[in-house]
Design an enzyme around this catalytic site. Structure first.
Site, short mmCIF file in Angstrom:
data_model
loop_
_atom_site.label_atom_id
_atom_site.label_comp_id
_atom_site.label_asym_id
_atom_site.label_seq_id
_atom_site.Cartn_x
_atom_site.Cartn_y
_atom_site.Cartn_z
N GLY A 7 0.84 -1.48 0.39
CA GLY A 7 -0.38 0.18 -0.07
C GLY A 7 0.76 1.33 -0.24
N GLY A 10 -0.81 4.25 -1.24
CA GLY A 10 -1.55 5.22 -0.43
C GLY A 10 -1.55 6.01 0.14
CG MET A 11 -3.45 9.26 3.72
SD MET A 11 -5.35 10.04 4.61
CE MET A 11 -5.35 8.79 5.59
N GLY A 13 1.13 4.97 3.28
CA GLY A 13 2.23 4.58 2.94
C GLY A 13 2.61 5.88 2.34
CB SER A 103 -10.45 -0.82 10.62
OG SER A 103 -11.58 -0.59 10.70
CB SER A 104 -11.37 2.33 15.19
OG SER A 104 -11.51 3.13 14.63
CB CYS A 105 -14.64 -0.81 11.54
SG CYS A 105 -13.21 -1.76 10.15
CE1 TYR A 132 -10.64 -1.79 5.09
CE2 TYR A 132 -11.25 -1.35 6.85
CZ TYR A 132 -10.57 -1.23 6.43
OH TYR A 132 -9.04 -0.43 6.13
CE LYS A 136 -7.85 -3.19 7.05
NZ LYS A 136 -6.78 -3.13 6.63
CG ASN A 162 -12.38 7.10 12.11
OD1 ASN A 162 -12.77 6.00 10.79
ND2 ASN A 162 -13.35 7.50 12.44
CG LEU A 163 -5.65 6.92 10.19
CD1 LEU A 163 -4.83 6.07 8.88
CD2 LEU A 163 -4.84 7.26 11.07
CG HIS A 176 -12.02 7.38 5.48
ND1 HIS A 176 -11.02 7.01 4.33
CD2 HIS A 176 -12.81 6.25 5.63
CE1 HIS A 176 -11.20 5.45 4.60
NE2 HIS A 176 -12.41 5.54 5.34
NE ARG A 206 -17.99 6.97 12.80
CZ ARG A 206 -18.76 7.11 13.65
NH1 ARG A 206 -19.15 7.49 14.82
NH2 ARG A 206 -19.92 6.40 12.60
#
Length: 311
Positions: A7, A10-11, A13, A103-105, A132, A136, A162-163, A176, A206
Protein backbone atom coordinates in the site's frame (compact mmCIF):
# COMPACT_ATOMS: atom_id res chain seq x y z
CA UNK A 1 15.90 -3.16 8.11
CA UNK A 2 14.75 -4.09 4.62
CA UNK A 3 11.02 -3.42 4.83
CA UNK A 4 8.26 -4.48 2.45
CA UNK A 5 5.60 -1.76 2.56
CA UNK A 6 2.31 -2.81 1.00
CA UNK A 7 0.00 0.00 0.00
CA UNK A 8 2.93 2.34 -0.56
CA UNK A 9 0.91 4.48 -2.99
CA UNK A 10 -1.90 5.09 -0.50
CA UNK A 11 -2.25 7.82 2.11
CA UNK A 12 -0.66 5.88 4.97
CA UNK A 13 2.06 4.44 2.76
CA UNK A 14 3.11 7.81 1.37
CA UNK A 15 3.18 9.36 4.84
CA UNK A 16 5.44 6.53 6.00
CA UNK A 17 7.83 7.05 3.09
CA UNK A 18 7.95 10.82 3.65
CA UNK A 19 8.73 10.45 7.35
CA UNK A 20 12.23 11.68 8.34
CA UNK A 21 13.12 8.29 9.83
CA UNK A 22 12.34 6.45 6.59
CA UNK A 23 15.94 7.06 5.48
CA UNK A 24 17.12 4.71 8.24
CA UNK A 25 15.62 1.71 6.43
CA UNK A 26 15.49 0.20 2.95
CA UNK A 27 11.91 0.19 1.71
CA UNK A 28 10.52 -2.14 -0.92
CA UNK A 29 7.50 -0.45 -2.52
CA UNK A 30 6.23 -2.66 -5.35
CA UNK A 31 3.25 -1.60 -7.42
CA UNK A 32 0.39 -3.95 -8.28
CA UNK A 33 2.04 -5.04 -11.53
CA UNK A 34 5.10 -6.26 -9.63
CA UNK A 35 3.20 -7.62 -6.63
CA UNK A 36 -0.46 -8.60 -6.92
CA UNK A 37 -1.59 -9.05 -3.33
CA UNK A 38 -4.72 -10.90 -4.47
CA UNK A 39 -2.55 -13.59 -6.11
CA UNK A 40 -0.96 -15.93 -3.56
CA UNK A 41 1.74 -17.15 -5.95
CA UNK A 42 2.75 -13.56 -6.75
CA UNK A 43 3.12 -12.81 -3.03
CA UNK A 44 5.13 -15.94 -2.32
CA UNK A 45 7.42 -15.27 -5.28
CA UNK A 46 8.08 -11.72 -4.10
CA UNK A 47 9.12 -12.88 -0.63
CA UNK A 48 11.39 -15.53 -2.11
CA UNK A 49 13.08 -13.04 -4.44
CA UNK A 50 13.49 -10.05 -2.09
CA UNK A 51 13.73 -11.57 1.41
CA UNK A 52 12.55 -8.59 3.49
CA UNK A 53 13.40 -8.40 7.19
CA UNK A 54 10.11 -6.76 8.07
CA UNK A 55 6.68 -6.10 6.58
CA UNK A 56 4.32 -3.18 7.07
CA UNK A 57 0.94 -4.24 5.71
CA UNK A 58 -0.86 -1.00 4.90
CA UNK A 59 -2.63 -2.06 1.69
CA UNK A 60 -6.36 -2.43 1.47
CA UNK A 61 -9.59 -1.52 -0.24
CA UNK A 62 -10.82 1.46 1.77
CA UNK A 63 -13.75 3.86 1.72
CA UNK A 64 -16.46 5.50 3.77
CA UNK A 65 -19.98 4.36 4.65
CA UNK A 66 -21.30 4.86 1.12
CA UNK A 67 -18.56 2.76 -0.50
CA UNK A 68 -18.80 -0.01 2.11
CA UNK A 69 -22.56 -0.29 1.73
CA UNK A 70 -22.34 -0.29 -2.07
CA UNK A 71 -19.76 -3.10 -2.29
CA UNK A 72 -19.60 -5.25 0.87
CA UNK A 73 -18.39 -8.25 -1.14
CA UNK A 74 -15.33 -6.42 -2.45
CA UNK A 75 -14.46 -5.00 0.95
CA UNK A 76 -14.69 -8.43 2.58
CA UNK A 77 -13.05 -10.57 -0.11
CA UNK A 78 -10.23 -8.28 -1.26
CA UNK A 79 -9.14 -7.25 2.21
CA UNK A 80 -9.30 -10.80 3.54
CA UNK A 81 -7.22 -12.17 0.67
CA UNK A 82 -4.63 -9.40 0.91
CA UNK A 83 -4.25 -9.81 4.65
CA UNK A 84 -3.98 -13.59 4.63
CA UNK A 85 -1.65 -13.71 1.62
CA UNK A 86 0.78 -11.10 2.98
CA UNK A 87 0.84 -12.19 6.62
CA UNK A 88 0.97 -15.95 6.10
CA UNK A 89 3.48 -15.71 3.24
CA UNK A 90 5.71 -13.50 5.39
CA UNK A 91 5.68 -16.15 8.10
CA UNK A 92 6.33 -18.95 5.62
CA UNK A 93 9.31 -16.96 4.28
CA UNK A 94 10.82 -16.62 7.75
CA UNK A 95 10.06 -12.92 8.28
CA UNK A 96 10.26 -12.22 12.02
CA UNK A 97 8.82 -8.70 12.20
CA UNK A 98 5.48 -7.52 10.82
CA UNK A 99 3.24 -4.54 11.49
CA UNK A 100 -0.35 -5.08 10.42
CA UNK A 101 -2.56 -2.01 10.12
CA UNK A 102 -6.13 -2.74 11.14
CA UNK A 103 -9.13 -0.48 11.77
CA UNK A 104 -11.24 0.73 14.66
CA UNK A 105 -14.30 -0.58 12.79
CA UNK A 106 -13.35 -3.98 14.25
CA UNK A 107 -14.83 -2.97 17.59
CA UNK A 108 -18.40 -3.98 18.53
CA UNK A 109 -20.97 -1.31 17.76
CA UNK A 110 -22.29 -1.35 21.34
CA UNK A 111 -18.98 -1.50 23.22
CA UNK A 112 -18.41 1.14 25.89
CA UNK A 113 -16.14 4.03 24.92
CA UNK A 114 -13.21 4.49 25.04
CA UNK A 115 -12.70 1.21 23.17
CA UNK A 116 -9.99 -1.09 24.48
CA UNK A 117 -8.04 -3.68 22.51
CA UNK A 118 -9.65 -6.46 24.54
CA UNK A 119 -13.15 -5.44 23.30
CA UNK A 120 -12.62 -6.96 19.84
CA UNK A 121 -15.01 -9.85 19.08
CA UNK A 122 -17.03 -9.13 22.22
CA UNK A 123 -20.18 -8.08 20.35
CA UNK A 124 -22.03 -7.36 17.08
CA UNK A 125 -20.22 -5.30 14.46
CA UNK A 126 -21.53 -2.10 12.85
CA UNK A 127 -23.54 -3.34 9.79
CA UNK A 128 -22.52 -0.47 7.48
CA UNK A 129 -18.88 -1.65 7.35
CA UNK A 130 -19.13 -5.22 8.59
CA UNK A 131 -17.38 -6.79 5.58
CA UNK A 132 -14.31 -4.58 5.98
CA UNK A 133 -14.29 -5.21 9.74
CA UNK A 134 -14.44 -8.99 9.34
CA UNK A 135 -11.50 -8.91 6.93
CA UNK A 136 -9.43 -6.82 9.35
CA UNK A 137 -10.35 -9.10 12.27
CA UNK A 138 -9.18 -12.12 10.27
CA UNK A 139 -5.78 -10.53 9.55
CA UNK A 140 -5.45 -9.44 13.17
CA UNK A 141 -6.21 -12.90 14.51
CA UNK A 142 -3.75 -14.45 12.05
CA UNK A 143 -0.99 -12.19 13.39
CA UNK A 144 -1.87 -13.18 16.94
CA UNK A 145 -1.84 -16.90 16.12
CA UNK A 146 1.56 -16.64 14.43
CA UNK A 147 3.10 -14.69 17.32
CA UNK A 148 1.74 -17.17 19.86
CA UNK A 149 2.88 -20.30 18.03
CA UNK A 150 6.26 -19.02 16.79
CA UNK A 151 8.37 -17.59 19.66
CA UNK A 152 10.71 -15.84 17.19
CA UNK A 153 7.95 -14.02 15.29
CA UNK A 154 6.76 -10.57 16.33
CA UNK A 155 3.62 -9.83 14.31
CA UNK A 156 1.87 -6.84 15.87
CA UNK A 157 -1.36 -5.13 14.82
CA UNK A 158 -1.89 -1.39 15.12
CA UNK A 159 -5.50 -0.22 15.31
CA UNK A 160 -5.62 3.43 14.25
CA UNK A 161 -8.68 5.58 14.68
CA UNK A 162 -10.08 7.20 11.54
CA UNK A 163 -7.33 8.88 9.51
CA UNK A 164 -7.07 11.83 7.15
CA UNK A 165 -4.32 13.99 5.68
CA UNK A 166 -2.10 14.49 2.67
CA UNK A 167 -2.66 11.93 -0.10
CA UNK A 168 -6.19 11.22 1.10
CA UNK A 169 -8.95 10.38 -1.40
CA UNK A 170 -11.35 13.22 -2.20
CA UNK A 171 -13.63 11.28 -4.58
CA UNK A 172 -17.19 11.67 -3.20
CA UNK A 173 -17.94 7.99 -3.95
CA UNK A 174 -14.96 6.52 -2.09
CA UNK A 175 -13.62 9.07 0.38
CA UNK A 176 -13.83 9.10 4.15
CA UNK A 177 -15.64 11.84 6.01
CA UNK A 178 -13.09 14.65 6.37
CA UNK A 179 -11.88 14.72 2.73
CA UNK A 180 -15.47 14.30 1.54
CA UNK A 181 -16.61 17.24 3.67
CA UNK A 182 -13.66 19.38 2.55
CA UNK A 183 -14.67 18.86 -1.09
CA UNK A 184 -18.38 19.38 -0.37
CA UNK A 185 -17.90 22.62 1.54
CA UNK A 186 -15.30 23.92 -0.94
CA UNK A 187 -17.70 23.28 -3.84
CA UNK A 188 -20.55 24.93 -1.92
CA UNK A 189 -18.42 28.02 -1.38
CA UNK A 190 -17.31 28.19 -5.03
CA UNK A 191 -20.86 27.71 -6.35
CA UNK A 192 -22.36 30.17 -3.86
CA UNK A 193 -24.64 27.56 -2.30
CA UNK A 194 -26.07 28.69 1.03
CA UNK A 195 -26.71 25.17 2.36
CA UNK A 196 -24.62 22.05 2.97
CA UNK A 197 -26.26 18.75 3.88
CA UNK A 198 -25.13 16.60 6.82
CA UNK A 199 -26.15 12.94 7.03
CA UNK A 200 -28.16 12.27 10.20
CA UNK A 201 -28.39 14.67 13.11
CA UNK A 202 -24.64 15.28 13.18
CA UNK A 203 -24.33 14.25 16.82
CA UNK A 204 -22.47 10.98 16.17
CA UNK A 205 -18.91 11.31 17.40
CA UNK A 206 -15.71 10.33 15.60
CA UNK A 207 -11.99 10.37 16.31
CA UNK A 208 -9.91 11.48 13.31
CA UNK A 209 -6.10 11.56 13.45
CA UNK A 210 -3.73 13.21 10.99
CA UNK A 211 -1.89 10.45 9.10
CA UNK A 212 1.58 11.83 9.88
CA UNK A 213 0.95 11.09 13.56
CA UNK A 214 0.33 7.42 12.77
CA UNK A 215 3.59 7.36 10.79
CA UNK A 216 5.38 8.64 13.91
CA UNK A 217 4.12 5.68 15.92
CA UNK A 218 4.98 3.19 13.18
CA UNK A 219 8.63 4.28 13.31
CA UNK A 220 8.64 4.02 17.10
CA UNK A 221 7.41 0.44 16.64
CA UNK A 222 10.07 -0.29 14.00
CA UNK A 223 12.78 0.95 16.37
CA UNK A 224 11.50 -1.38 19.09
CA UNK A 225 11.48 -4.31 16.66
CA UNK A 226 15.01 -3.54 15.42
CA UNK A 227 16.21 -3.55 19.04
CA UNK A 228 14.37 -6.84 19.71
CA UNK A 229 12.14 -5.12 22.26
CA UNK A 230 8.68 -6.65 22.78
CA UNK A 231 5.58 -5.01 21.34
CA UNK A 232 2.02 -5.87 22.38
CA UNK A 233 0.03 -7.93 19.90
CA UNK A 234 -2.65 -5.23 19.64
CA UNK A 235 -2.14 -1.47 20.01
CA UNK A 236 -4.77 1.24 19.60
CA UNK A 237 -3.33 4.39 18.03
CA UNK A 238 -5.48 7.50 18.34
CA UNK A 239 -5.94 10.99 19.72
CA UNK A 240 -7.80 10.08 22.86
CA UNK A 241 -10.36 12.75 21.94
CA UNK A 242 -13.36 12.78 19.61
CA UNK A 243 -15.68 15.38 18.07
CA UNK A 244 -19.23 15.34 16.76
CA UNK A 245 -19.88 15.30 13.02
CA UNK A 246 -21.35 18.79 13.40
CA UNK A 247 -18.11 20.00 15.00
CA UNK A 248 -16.06 18.62 12.11
CA UNK A 249 -18.29 20.40 9.59
CA UNK A 250 -17.98 23.68 11.47
CA UNK A 251 -14.19 23.37 11.82
CA UNK A 252 -13.79 22.65 8.09
CA UNK A 253 -16.13 25.51 7.17
CA UNK A 254 -14.07 27.87 9.32
CA UNK A 255 -10.84 26.84 7.58
CA UNK A 256 -12.35 27.18 4.12
CA UNK A 257 -14.22 30.36 4.95
CA UNK A 258 -17.71 29.06 4.17
CA UNK A 259 -20.54 31.19 5.60
CA UNK A 260 -23.60 29.09 4.69
CA UNK A 261 -25.81 26.95 6.91
CA UNK A 262 -25.98 23.22 7.53
CA UNK A 263 -29.12 21.11 7.08
CA UNK A 264 -29.59 17.56 8.35
CA UNK A 265 -30.99 14.61 6.39
CA UNK A 266 -32.31 12.34 9.14
CA UNK A 267 -33.03 9.51 6.68
CA UNK A 268 -29.35 8.91 5.94
CA UNK A 269 -27.23 6.23 7.73
CA UNK A 270 -24.71 7.51 10.28
CA UNK A 271 -22.94 4.36 11.51
CA UNK A 272 -21.87 3.99 15.14
CA UNK A 273 -22.89 6.80 17.49
CA UNK A 274 -19.40 6.97 18.98
CA UNK A 275 -16.03 5.35 18.21
CA UNK A 276 -13.34 6.64 20.56
CA UNK A 277 -10.39 4.32 21.20
CA UNK A 278 -8.24 3.99 24.30
CA UNK A 279 -4.64 4.72 23.23
CA UNK A 280 -2.99 4.31 26.64
CA UNK A 281 -0.78 1.43 25.45
CA UNK A 282 0.54 3.52 22.54
CA UNK A 283 1.10 6.45 24.89
CA UNK A 284 3.10 4.17 27.19
CA UNK A 285 5.50 3.58 24.28
CA UNK A 286 6.48 7.27 24.38
CA UNK A 287 4.11 8.49 21.65
CA UNK A 288 1.34 11.06 21.51
CA UNK A 289 -0.48 12.52 18.51
CA UNK A 290 0.77 16.09 18.05
CA UNK A 291 -1.39 17.53 15.26
CA UNK A 292 -4.45 19.49 16.36
CA UNK A 293 -7.71 19.22 14.44
CA UNK A 294 -7.42 22.73 12.97
CA UNK A 295 -3.76 22.18 11.97
CA UNK A 296 -4.64 18.90 10.30
CA UNK A 297 -7.60 20.35 8.42
CA UNK A 298 -5.51 23.31 7.26
CA UNK A 299 -2.77 21.03 5.92
CA UNK A 300 -5.27 18.70 4.26
CA UNK A 301 -7.22 21.57 2.69
CA UNK A 302 -3.99 23.08 1.36
CA UNK A 303 -3.09 19.71 -0.19
CA UNK A 304 -6.58 19.48 -1.74
CA UNK A 305 -6.34 22.95 -3.31
CA UNK A 306 -2.70 22.81 -4.42
CA UNK A 307 -2.37 19.17 -5.47
CA UNK A 308 -5.75 17.50 -6.00
CA UNK A 309 -7.51 20.33 -7.85
CA UNK A 310 -4.42 21.04 -9.96
CA UNK A 311 -3.79 17.40 -10.87
Amino acid sequence: MKILLTGSSGMVGKNILEHPDAQNHEFLTPGSKELNLLDLQSVRAFFAAHKPDCVIHAAGRVGGIQANMANPVGFLVDNTLMGVHVINSAHEAGVKHLINLASSCMFPRSAANPLQESDILKGELEPTNEGYALAKITATRLCEYISRTDPEAQFSTLIPCNLYGRYDKFDPENSHMIPAVIRKIYEAKVSGSQQVEIWGDGEARREFMYAEDLADFIFISLTSMAKQLPLPELINVGLGQDYSINEYYRAIADVIGYQGEFVHDLNRPVGMRQKLIDSSIANSQGWKADTTLVEGIEKTYRYFVEDVLND
